[in-house]
Scaffold this active site. Structure first.
Site, mmCIF file in Angstrom:
data_model
loop_
_atom_site.group_PDB
_atom_site.id
_atom_site.type_symbol
_atom_site.label_atom_id
_atom_site.label_comp_id
_atom_site.label_asym_id
_atom_site.label_seq_id
_atom_site.Cartn_x
_atom_site.Cartn_y
_atom_site.Cartn_z
ATOM 1 N N GLY A 295 0.787 -1.220 0.000
ATOM 2 C CA GLY A 295 0.000 0.000 0.000
ATOM 3 C C GLY A 295 0.821 1.274 0.000
ATOM 4 C CB SER B 72 2.521 -2.522 -5.818
ATOM 5 O OG SER B 72 3.353 -3.641 -6.074
ATOM 6 C CG ASP C 48 -5.166 -7.100 -0.074
ATOM 7 O OD1 ASP C 48 -5.257 -8.268 0.312
ATOM 8 O OD2 ASP C 48 -4.109 -6.447 -0.062
ATOM 9 C CE LYS D 145 -2.450 -3.733 0.079
ATOM 10 N NZ LYS D 145 -1.992 -5.136 0.119
#
Length: 512
Positions: A178, A209, A266, A298
């Protein structure tokens, strides 16, 4: 008696899904009542187990002729026979575990046996991606109790092989992600291995990512290594940085990740199960988990991070894994580079003790390495970070990284930075009061990262720094004009930086 068809290899990578191709005028298609997206059983060589695949119907005989059964690359490889081999097809029965998925959709709790059956059916290619999507969404929307997370972790762990290093102390670290950049593994592993602790780092490639550890390390050395090579390197060098896909570690997780990626899901329970199943399968006995906290990370709030930490600790303790969770600052990218080549540059600057090395990447790497070193009974508590810094400053970490690169197979033609370059500038005077991690990562991916290792974003400004209108905030690098246009257009819509008036307070997020 089902019609016999000749097998044909169709050169399509269907990415963790078996796909079969029948011509619309194929007699079997017409007579057996097959429909597109049905699941087929494919039988060859008499009594062998069938391979299951999802049916696609084609009209072009150049893809599959009327008397042929076309198979995607993955499905064809599973059969292990030559093209032209006779094959029979039949309607596949739905997997028994699908009933458990339907129960989860309705919010019911599942037990260990049910999660085990689901994982085995996923590995056995008995689920289509549509059915796996239903399972993933059900788990994310209805949630997983902590006992369910433990059950799912065990099921993923049991779906593949487990490495055993024959040592009581095998250490690793993992960041939940994240935060762009954050390429600490390339620094932590050499430090820890130079000390003598066994640190075999198996990493995945990027999921959502702009770069994963394996993508970044691949700029320097081979990362696709078989288990025999991994064991030899670990015994000699006390560590490695490799892609985990060749060792068949928790393969059910690999398949689920392939579905989670386009869904951008996620959920906490699935994340914990995924991470811990992979680490346990890789033979880790002690693990440091890094949870960054920030407005665009995140995990946005400390209270959520504390809940996640408890879940990690519960599952880790239940499975005999010694685990420590660190809550870290995730308000902005770590380091300057976002994308494989740029992140390699940052990590090597730290390892070489370059005065231009990113201070935040260096500091975070030493923090994580220090906690790992303190797992050594001979290292006094609280002394790990100083020891990590001594190993780094002395050059031992850089020497170990060079040895790891040579042991894995040095990349003699490393990728270079994308030649297309565009600077994004500040619109007004002020200070940098926010950097959007998600937006920076999105721009880097649109530029081509990680598939094009030289693509990405090179950051010039950090939180709290003053800027004037026209000052460059970062540069976009790309290899291909189309990617370059996409990334520039996205940066024009939302550059990912917020410039406030001098004196603007930058919101702090507490970390432990």
């Amino acid at each position: 008696m089902p019609e016999t068809l000749r097998l044909r290899r169709v050169a399509i990578d269907t990415y963790h899904e078996n796909v079969a191709y029948l011509h619309r005028d194929c007699l079997a298609y017409r007579s057996e009542g097959f429909q597109a997206l049905n699941k087929l059983e494919i039988h060859v060589n008499g009594d062998g187990p069938p391979v299951l695949a999802v049916l696609n119907v084609v009209d072009d005989p150049a893809i599959t002729a009327r008397d042929e059964l076309g198979l995607s690359e993955q499905a064809f490889a599973q059969l292990g026979v030559a093209e032209g081999t006779p094959a029979r097809i039949a309607q596949a029965q739905p997997p028994d575990s699908l009933g458990a998925v339907h129960r989860k959709i309705h919010g019911e709790r599942l037990d260990q046996a049910e999660y085990h059956a689901i994982a085995q059916d996923i590995v056995g290619n008995r689920y289509s991606k549509i059915e796996m999507s239903a399972f993933i969404v059900a788990c994310a929307q209805t949630g997983l109790e902590r006992d369910e997370v433990l059950a799912l972790t065990r099921a993923m762990l049991d779906s593949g092989e487990r490495l055993d290093w024959g040592e009581p102390l095998v250490v690793d670290k993992h960041c939940i992600g994240g935060v762009p950049g954050n390429r600490t593994s390339l620094i932590v592993v050499p430090i820890v291995a130079a000390h003598g602790l066994l640190c075999p780092k198996t990493s995945s490639r990027a999921i959502t990512s702009p770069a994963g550890t394996a993508d970044t390390m691949e700029c320097l050395a081979r990362v696709t290594l078989d288990p025999r090579e991994l064991r030899a390197i670990a015994q000699r060098e006390r560590g490695f940085l490799a892609w985990g896909g060749t060792a068949r570690l928790a393969p059910a997780d690999d398949v689920l990740i392939a579905v989670e990626r386009p869904l951008s899901l996620d959920s906490p329970g699935q994340m914990v199960a995924s991470i811990l199943a992979k680490k346990l399968a890789a033979g880790s006995t002690h693990l440091i988990v890094d949870i960054p906290i920030g407005p665009s990370a995140k995990i946005r709030h400390t209270r959520d991070a504390l809940r996640l930490r408890k879940l990690f600790e519960f599952v880790g303790d239940s499975l005999g894994l010694t685990l420590e969770v660190l809550l870290t600052d995730g308000r902005q990218p770590i380091g300057r580079g976002v994308g494989p080549v740029l992140e390699v540059r940052d990590a090597l600057q730290v390892l070489r003790n370059d005065p231009q090395a990113p201070a935040d990447l260096r500091a975070k790497s030493l923090l994580l390495a220090g906690h790992l070193l303190e797992l050594d009974p001979q290292v006094r508590g609280g002394a790990g970070q100083a020891l990590a810094e001594e190993i780094l400053v002395s050059g031992r970490a850089w020497a170990k990284m060079e040895a790891l690169i040579d042991a894995q197979g040095r990349n003699r033609e490393p990728p270079t930075l994308g030649a297309l370059r565009h600077e994004v500038v500040a619109d007004n005077d002020g200070i940098v009061c926010a950097i959007d991690n998600r937006q920076i990562a999105r721009i880097a991916r649109l530029a081509g990262a990680p598939l094009d290792p030289g693509a990405g974003v090179d950051l010039y400004r950090r939180l709290g720094e003053p800027v004037r209108a026209g000052d460059a905030l970062y540069a976009i690098h790309a290899e291909f004009p189309a990617d370059f246009r996409f990334a520039r257009a996205q940066a024009a819509r939302h550059p990912g930086y917020r410039i406030g008036e001098p004196g603007t307070t930058i919101a702090e997020e507490g970390v432990a």
